[in-house]
Design a protein around this motif. Structure first.
Motif, PDB file in Angstrom:
ATOM      1  N   TYR A 190       0.834  -1.211   0.000  1.00 44.06           N
ATOM      2  CA  TYR A 190       0.000   0.000   0.000  1.00 44.06           C
ATOM      3  C   TYR A 190       0.866   1.257   0.000  1.00 44.06           C
ATOM      4  O   TYR A 190       0.459   2.288  -0.533  1.00 44.06           O
ATOM      5  CB  TYR A 190      -0.942  -0.019   1.202  1.00 44.06           C
ATOM      6  CG  TYR A 190      -1.928  -1.147   1.122  1.00 44.06           C
ATOM      7  CD1 TYR A 190      -3.073  -1.038   0.336  1.00 44.06           C
ATOM      8  CD2 TYR A 190      -1.711  -2.343   1.791  1.00 44.06           C
ATOM      9  CE1 TYR A 190      -3.965  -2.085   0.231  1.00 44.06           C
ATOM     10  CE2 TYR A 190      -2.594  -3.391   1.686  1.00 44.06           C
ATOM     11  CZ  TYR A 190      -3.726  -3.260   0.906  1.00 44.06           C
ATOM     12  OH  TYR A 190      -4.608  -4.299   0.782  1.00 44.06           O
ATOM     13  N   LEU A 193       1.840   1.730  -3.681  1.00 47.44           N
ATOM     14  CA  LEU A 193       0.680   2.134  -4.468  1.00 47.44           C
ATOM     15  C   LEU A 193       0.296   3.580  -4.169  1.00 47.44           C
ATOM     16  O   LEU A 193       0.064   4.380  -5.085  1.00 47.44           O
ATOM     17  CB  LEU A 193      -0.492   1.198  -4.160  1.00 47.44           C
ATOM     18  CG  LEU A 193      -1.806   1.466  -4.904  1.00 47.44           C
ATOM     19  CD1 LEU A 193      -1.609   1.334  -6.410  1.00 47.44           C
ATOM     20  CD2 LEU A 193      -2.880   0.503  -4.420  1.00 47.44           C
ATOM     21  N   THR A 197       0.546   7.027  -6.659  1.00 46.27           N
ATOM     22  CA  THR A 197      -0.643   7.830  -6.928  1.00 46.27           C
ATOM     23  C   THR A 197      -0.460   9.263  -6.449  1.00 46.27           C
ATOM     24  O   THR A 197      -0.807  10.222  -7.147  1.00 46.27           O
ATOM     25  CB  THR A 197      -1.866   7.205  -6.237  1.00 46.27           C
ATOM     26  OG1 THR A 197      -1.981   5.836  -6.627  1.00 46.27           O
ATOM     27  CG2 THR A 197      -3.133   7.934  -6.629  1.00 46.27           C
ATOM     28  N   SER A 229      -6.143   9.512  -3.664  1.00 46.67           N
ATOM     29  CA  SER A 229      -5.279   8.335  -3.647  1.00 46.67           C
ATOM     30  C   SER A 229      -6.000   7.090  -3.160  1.00 46.67           C
ATOM     31  O   SER A 229      -5.426   5.997  -3.186  1.00 46.67           O
ATOM     32  CB  SER A 229      -4.056   8.594  -2.737  1.00 46.67           C
ATOM     33  OG  SER A 229      -3.326   9.719  -3.156  1.00 46.67           O
ATOM     34  N   THR A 231      -8.896   5.599  -4.265  1.00 47.52           N
ATOM     35  CA  THR A 231      -9.580   4.714  -5.208  1.00 47.52           C
ATOM     36  C   THR A 231      -8.777   3.456  -5.522  1.00 47.52           C
ATOM     37  O   THR A 231      -9.284   2.340  -5.361  1.00 47.52           O
ATOM     38  CB  THR A 231      -9.924   5.465  -6.497  1.00 47.52           C
ATOM     39  OG1 THR A 231     -10.813   6.541  -6.186  1.00 47.52           O
ATOM     40  CG2 THR A 231     -10.587   4.537  -7.499  1.00 47.52           C
ATOM     41  N   PRO A 232      -7.508   3.558  -5.942  1.00 53.68           N
ATOM     42  CA  PRO A 232      -6.754   2.317  -6.183  1.00 53.68           C
ATOM     43  C   PRO A 232      -6.510   1.519  -4.912  1.00 53.68           C
ATOM     44  O   PRO A 232      -6.412   0.293  -4.961  1.00 53.68           O
ATOM     45  CB  PRO A 232      -5.439   2.809  -6.800  1.00 53.68           C
ATOM     46  CG  PRO A 232      -5.322   4.232  -6.383  1.00 53.68           C
ATOM     47  CD  PRO A 232      -6.713   4.752  -6.298  1.00 53.68           C
ATOM     48  N   VAL A 233      -6.435   2.195  -3.773  1.00 53.09           N
ATOM     49  CA  VAL A 233      -6.226   1.495  -2.509  1.00 53.09           C
ATOM     50  C   VAL A 233      -7.441   0.639  -2.162  1.00 53.09           C
ATOM     51  O   VAL A 233      -7.303  -0.518  -1.733  1.00 53.09           O
ATOM     52  CB  VAL A 233      -5.920   2.502  -1.384  1.00 53.09           C
ATOM     53  CG1 VAL A 233      -5.918   1.797  -0.030  1.00 53.09           C
ATOM     54  CG2 VAL A 233      -4.576   3.172  -1.624  1.00 53.09           C
ATOM     55  N   VAL A 235      -9.612  -0.636  -4.215  1.00 53.08           N
ATOM     56  CA  VAL A 235      -9.632  -1.777  -5.120  1.00 53.08           C
ATOM     57  C   VAL A 235      -8.635  -2.841  -4.662  1.00 53.08           C
ATOM     58  O   VAL A 235      -8.933  -4.036  -4.632  1.00 53.08           O
ATOM     59  CB  VAL A 235      -9.324  -1.321  -6.556  1.00 53.08           C
ATOM     60  CG1 VAL A 235      -9.190  -2.525  -7.483  1.00 53.08           C
ATOM     61  CG2 VAL A 235     -10.415  -0.394  -7.071  1.00 53.08           C
ATOM     62  N   GLN A 236      -7.433  -2.389  -4.268  1.00 51.27           N
ATOM     63  CA  GLN A 236      -6.420  -3.329  -3.814  1.00 51.27           C
ATOM     64  C   GLN A 236      -6.836  -4.024  -2.529  1.00 51.27           C
ATOM     65  O   GLN A 236      -6.527  -5.208  -2.319  1.00 51.27           O
ATOM     66  CB  GLN A 236      -5.088  -2.595  -3.599  1.00 51.27           C
ATOM     67  CG  GLN A 236      -3.893  -3.510  -3.433  1.00 51.27           C
ATOM     68  CD  GLN A 236      -3.643  -4.370  -4.652  1.00 51.27           C
ATOM     69  OE1 GLN A 236      -3.769  -3.903  -5.782  1.00 51.27           O
ATOM     70  NE2 GLN A 236      -3.295  -5.628  -4.438  1.00 51.27           N
ATOM     71  N   ARG A 305     -12.195  -2.984  -9.910  1.00 56.51           N
ATOM     72  CA  ARG A 305     -11.107  -2.395 -10.686  1.00 56.51           C
ATOM     73  C   ARG A 305     -11.575  -2.004 -12.080  1.00 56.51           C
ATOM     74  O   ARG A 305     -11.234  -0.929 -12.584  1.00 56.51           O
ATOM     75  CB  ARG A 305      -9.937  -3.379 -10.783  1.00 56.51           C
ATOM     76  CG  ARG A 305      -8.740  -2.823 -11.528  1.00 56.51           C
ATOM     77  CD  ARG A 305      -7.545  -3.737 -11.397  1.00 56.51           C
ATOM     78  NE  ARG A 305      -7.810  -5.061 -11.965  1.00 56.51           N
ATOM     79  CZ  ARG A 305      -6.946  -6.065 -11.895  1.00 56.51           C
ATOM     80  NH1 ARG A 305      -5.797  -5.907 -11.268  1.00 56.51           N
ATOM     81  NH2 ARG A 305      -7.245  -7.236 -12.433  1.00 56.51           N
ATOM     82  N   ASP A 309     -12.011   1.969 -13.436  1.00 58.12           N
ATOM     83  CA  ASP A 309     -10.976   2.269 -14.430  1.00 58.12           C
ATOM     84  C   ASP A 309     -11.409   3.484 -15.250  1.00 58.12           C
ATOM     85  O   ASP A 309     -12.406   3.421 -15.965  1.00 58.12           O
ATOM     86  CB  ASP A 309     -10.759   1.062 -15.342  1.00 58.12           C
ATOM     87  CG  ASP A 309      -9.552   1.231 -16.254  1.00 58.12           C
ATOM     88  OD1 ASP A 309      -8.970   2.340 -16.260  1.00 58.12           O
ATOM     89  OD2 ASP A 309      -9.212   0.276 -16.969  1.00 58.12           O
ATOM     90  N   ARG A 315     -15.929   7.225 -13.555  1.00 55.41           N
ATOM     91  CA  ARG A 315     -15.119   7.939 -12.571  1.00 55.41           C
ATOM     92  C   ARG A 315     -15.909   8.075 -11.300  1.00 55.41           C
ATOM     93  O   ARG A 315     -17.094   8.098 -11.298  1.00 55.41           O
ATOM     94  CB  ARG A 315     -14.734   9.329 -13.101  1.00 55.41           C
ATOM     95  CG  ARG A 315     -13.802   9.245 -14.306  1.00 55.41           C
ATOM     96  CD  ARG A 315     -13.340  10.655 -14.710  1.00 55.41           C
ATOM     97  NE  ARG A 315     -12.557  10.588 -15.917  1.00 55.41           N
ATOM     98  CZ  ARG A 315     -11.262  10.372 -15.949  1.00 55.41           C
ATOM     99  NH1 ARG A 315     -10.614  10.211 -14.845  1.00 55.41           N
ATOM    100  NH2 ARG A 315     -10.619  10.323 -17.097  1.00 55.41           N
TER     101      ARG A 315
END
Length: 315
Positions: A190, A193, A197, A229, A231-233, A235-236, A305, A309, A315
């Motif tokens: 994390y 990632l 970001t 920052s 959003t990708p976290v 998902v992960q 994800r 995307d 969004r």
């Protein structure tokens, strides 16, 4: 020559493009509808992820309601009935009993509480520590970023399961030490990632505008860098939940996680693996619970994800 737009010259009314949501702060991106659109896209397009989410909700509900759903106690002296040991599935014990007469269904339900609690605690610790360090490293840059990322690389140099097992062995086998051992090996992902970001967000126009207006670094990080920052976290996190459950089950299987008489899926598999040829249900049902839960987390993470995307226009 007519000055009207082409659609109005042809007699059809011109349709103005929909205006985006107005941001709350000048120069900052709009957060309104950030999650409603991906959720709508996930529900409408990815049926497998939706099924995974529904199954996960059922598993979580079963874990929360285990004291009321379980037909028998799951551990302790009141749960053991040696005269009913290794009964096959059916009758009063739908999933059979283990070697000391405990009801397998009850232990699977209570094991869901233990496994999901471990996953939630590990991911919470790893995300808080990793995202905090990553956002600071990505926004600050310079020597501070180098120090944080080099420490991160040291942890990433070791296999996560091996390092978790060593830490659990040094700290002593228990659920709490398993949580700490796994979290100490999970936060670097994390950090990397969030750092990548945050480094990309640092050069955005709204961050430059806030900096020119004299906004403090702490407020810029809290108000603009950190929210963008996450959003990708998130998902992960959904993708890693299944991996954490598998890692916790592996530690318990090796005797470094949950201990008797606790109900935990990995420990139940370990207790039943020597009986698989004669009493397959002791290990099969908790193993199936691990498989289904990890699979559902994976398909849900893949669906999130895809839904989040930006290249797909969501969004």
């Amino acid at each position: 020559m007519s000055l009207l737009p082409p659609r109005e010259r042809d007699g059809a009314p011109a349709t103005a493009p929909a205006a985006p949501d107005a941001p709350d702060t000048p120069g900052a991106p709009a957060y309104r509808g950030r999650w409603s659109r991906p959720v709508a896209a996930l529900v409408g397009s990815d049926r497998l992820a939706l099924i995974g989410a529904v199954v996960l909700l059922l598993i979580v509900a079963a874990a929360l309601l285990a004291p009321w759903l379980a037909p028998y106690p799951a551990d302790g002296r009141t749960a053991t009935h040696p005269l009913e040991a290794l009964q096959a599935p059916g009758g009063d014990h739908l999933l059979g009993t283990d070697r000391v007469g405990r009801d397998v269904l009850s232990r699977v339900l209570y094991g869901a509480r233990t496994s999901l609690s471990i996953a939630a605690a590990v991911l919470a610790i790893a995300a808080v520590v990793g995202v905090s360090l990553g956002v600071v490293a990505g926004y600050a840059g310079g020597w501070l970023r180098d120090v944080i990322m080099r420490v991160t690389d040291v942890f990433l140099a070791f296999p996560a399961l091996l390092l978790s097992a060593v830490l659990a062995l040094l700290l002593g086998p228990s659920v709490s030490t398993a949580i700490l051992a796994i979290a100490l090996t999970w936060w670097p992902w994390y950090t990397r990632l969030a750092a990548a970001t945050a480094a990309g967000i640092r050069g955005r126009a709204y961050v430059d505008a806030a900096r020119c207006l004299g906004v403090s670094r702490a407020r810029i990080v809290w108000r603009h860098v950190l929210p963008n920052s996450l959003t990708p976290v998130l998902v992960q996190l959904s993708l890693d939940a299944g991996g954490v459950i598998l890692t916790a089950a592996s530690l318990s299987y090796l005797g470094l996680g949950a201990q008797e008489p606790a109900a935990e899926w990995g420990l139940m598999v370990q207790q039943g693996q020597s009986l698989f040829s004669t009493a397959w249900w002791v290990a099969a049902f908790p193993g199936l619970a691990i498989l289904v839960t990890a699979f559902c987390f994976n398909v849900l993470g893949e669906g999130l994800r895809d839904a989040l995307d930006p290249r797909r226009g969501v969004r």
